[in-house]
Design an enzyme around this catalytic site. Structure first.
Site, PDB file in Angstrom:
ATOM      1  N   HIS A  95       0.827  -1.199   0.000  1.00  0.00           N
ATOM      2  CA  HIS A  95       0.000   0.000   0.000  1.00  0.00           C
ATOM      3  C   HIS A  95       0.868   1.258   0.000  1.00  0.00           C
ATOM      4  O   HIS A  95       2.040   1.234   0.381  1.00  0.00           O
ATOM      5  CB  HIS A  95      -0.934  -0.004   1.202  1.00  0.00           C
ATOM      6  CG  HIS A  95      -2.069  -0.973   1.073  1.00  0.00           C
ATOM      7  ND1 HIS A  95      -3.069  -1.087   2.008  1.00  0.00           N
ATOM      8  CD2 HIS A  95      -2.371  -1.866   0.093  1.00  0.00           C
ATOM      9  CE1 HIS A  95      -3.937  -1.998   1.630  1.00  0.00           C
ATOM     10  NE2 HIS A  95      -3.531  -2.500   0.471  1.00  0.00           N
ATOM     11  N   GLU A  97       0.831   3.837   1.914  1.00  0.00           N
ATOM     12  CA  GLU A  97       1.314   4.233   3.242  1.00  0.00           C
ATOM     13  C   GLU A  97       2.601   3.502   3.589  1.00  0.00           C
ATOM     14  O   GLU A  97       3.566   4.100   4.085  1.00  0.00           O
ATOM     15  CB  GLU A  97       0.248   3.948   4.310  1.00  0.00           C
ATOM     16  CG  GLU A  97      -1.058   4.689   4.107  1.00  0.00           C
ATOM     17  CD  GLU A  97      -2.105   3.927   3.307  1.00  0.00           C
ATOM     18  OE1 GLU A  97      -3.308   4.167   3.542  1.00  0.00           O
ATOM     19  OE2 GLU A  97      -1.746   3.097   2.443  1.00  0.00           O
ATOM     20  N   CYS A 121      -6.022   1.290   5.801  1.00  0.00           N
ATOM     21  CA  CYS A 121      -6.539   0.015   6.293  1.00  0.00           C
ATOM     22  C   CYS A 121      -5.879  -0.325   7.637  1.00  0.00           C
ATOM     23  O   CYS A 121      -4.964   0.356   8.092  1.00  0.00           O
ATOM     24  CB  CYS A 121      -6.275  -1.097   5.270  1.00  0.00           C
ATOM     25  SG  CYS A 121      -4.533  -1.588   5.156  1.00  0.00           S
ATOM     26  N   CYS A 124      -2.036  -0.859   7.431  1.00  0.00           N
ATOM     27  CA  CYS A 124      -1.308   0.408   7.324  1.00  0.00           C
ATOM     28  C   CYS A 124      -1.390   1.192   8.628  1.00  0.00           C
ATOM     29  O   CYS A 124      -0.427   1.867   9.004  1.00  0.00           O
ATOM     30  CB  CYS A 124      -1.835   1.230   6.154  1.00  0.00           C
ATOM     31  SG  CYS A 124      -1.389   0.493   4.562  1.00  0.00           S
TER      32      CYS A 124
END
Length: 191
Positions: A95, A97, A121, A124
């Site tokens: 992801h 992040e 999420c 993250c």
């Protein structure tokens, strides 16, 4: 008593030129950097970017969603659904992040703010907490009702990490590479 205005360059050389008023404010700038970074993503269904900023408004990390370094993204699946979860992107993709934290250009990101297109999420959120980031500014929370986002909100709250939804002052920012050759064109490129 008459109020004295500070001189502008225009007053010094006889013209009346003043500074631009429609420049990007810091939050818009950082969210725009996150969105620009997202354009690097090869994911056909979701392009997400993240931008980490320190207390001095300096960018210390940028990331977007994509496959791990050294893994051929032509050999991994990009599908959102399949009979076998191993045939979807989810077990493989990193992801935005995570990539922003891993791509940091300073010793750490402790005390920084992360600007990100989507609310993070739960996975993250754990990385954000462990890295010491103090605030998350997100644009979209379209997956708000999923268990992963509920867990994320719970974790961020327990860790005392502020999160707030970004409310843009303009709906789009246009990057026109030709504007540098035409003075004044940049002003008309923002909406």
């Amino acid at each position: 008593m008459e109020e004295i205005q500070p001189p502008t360059l225009g007053h010094l050389n006889g013209s009346t030129t003043t500074k631009r008023e429609d420049y990007l404010e810091w939050p818009e700038y950082f969210m725009a950097v996150a969105f620009l970074s997202a354009q690097r993503s090869k994911d056909p269904s979701s392009q997400v970017g993240a931008c980490i900023v320190n207390q001095e408004n300096k960018i210390v990390g940028i990331g977007y969603n994509g496959m791990p370094n050294g893994c051929d993204d032509d050999l991994l699946p990009w599908s959102r659904s399949a009979d076998d979860r191993l045939d979807t992107k989810y077990p493989y993709v990193c992801h935005a992040e995570m990539n922003a934290i891993m791509n940091k250009n300073s010793a750490d990101v402790k005390g920084c703010t992360m600007y990100v297109a989507l609310f993070p999420c739960n996975e993250c959120a754990k990385l954000i907490i462990q890295s010491g980031i103090k605030e998350v500014v997100y644009l979209s929370d379209k997956y708000h009702d999923t268990p992963e986002m509920a867990a994320s909100r719970r974790l961020l709250s327990m860790a005392g990490i502020q999160n707030r939804q970004f409310k843009p002052k303009r709906t789009e920012i246009v990057i026109d590479f030709n504007s540098i050759n035409h003075p004044g064109m940049l002003n008309s490129a923002t909406k």
